[in-house]
Design an enzyme around this catalytic site. Sequence first.
Site, PDB file in Angstrom:
ATOM      1  CB  SER A 154       1.008 -15.445  33.453  1.00 54.42           C
ATOM      2  OG  SER A 154       0.385 -16.691  33.668  1.00 54.42           O
ATOM      3  CE1 TYR A 159      -0.175 -15.226  28.273  1.00 51.36           C
ATOM      4  CE2 TYR A 159      -0.109 -16.737  30.105  1.00 51.36           C
ATOM      5  CZ  TYR A 159      -0.455 -15.522  29.573  1.00 51.36           C
ATOM      6  OH  TYR A 159      -1.090 -14.649  30.370  1.00 51.36           O
TER       7      TYR A 159
END
Length: 248
Positions: A154, A159
Amino acid sequence: MLSTPVILVTAGSAGLGAVVAKTFAREGYRVVINYISNSKRAESLVAQLSGEEAGQNAGDQDSVRYLTIRADLGSPADIRRLVKEAYDTMGRIDVVFSNGGWSRFRDTTSIDDNVFEEDWDQAFNINVKSHLWLLHAAKPYLEQVEGSFITTSSIAGAYGVTKAAQLHMVKALAGMVGPHIRVNSVSPGLLQTDWAKRFTDEQKEIHRQQTKLKRFVELEDVAAQVLLLARSRSMTGTNTIIDGGCSL
């Protein structure tokens, strides 16, 4: 060994995983779809794939074309069982699309909101370690066919710490398992999946305007890149950013 190639797609019953499964099915691959809880959704996808195939040349008529397997990607034992069941049923594994991921939104401007040990453990377990366990389990089967292992990363955020670790690991793994296995990653921008429902329409539009192409990333475009990586025999250790130019 049956001649028709096989792809194993983890977290494959919806979103990007489902679109990748459809893309490879249209290209003649047999498909193994991993899911963790929603068996009806996984079986519905298989029914859709089988329906699209009706009337077309199905290749190996006497072999299993599509298979669903429940497995928790946070469990190394489940991952080993997933891979073994996929291989035992399908007879080969040519591509693994390691699509599992986990996130929990926290305030990225506050250290106090980012010291939850359970979040870090779960994020590293799914976003980093699960890919390692999966490649290790699939390695002997991918070596048989000089196969391809592709992860979903991503361009996003906190995250992003674990995703950065994943991307570094992809490079290391490519060196460990070459020359017979290729290891690559794709990093999409904001995809219009169930995951994106946590954002408001206003937040999504702000993101769209930040992209150089003024558009959201299409799931089909990411799936096409996964297919390219699976087919290319000259790419390994790479990460392809597909974000409409958002990160430029």
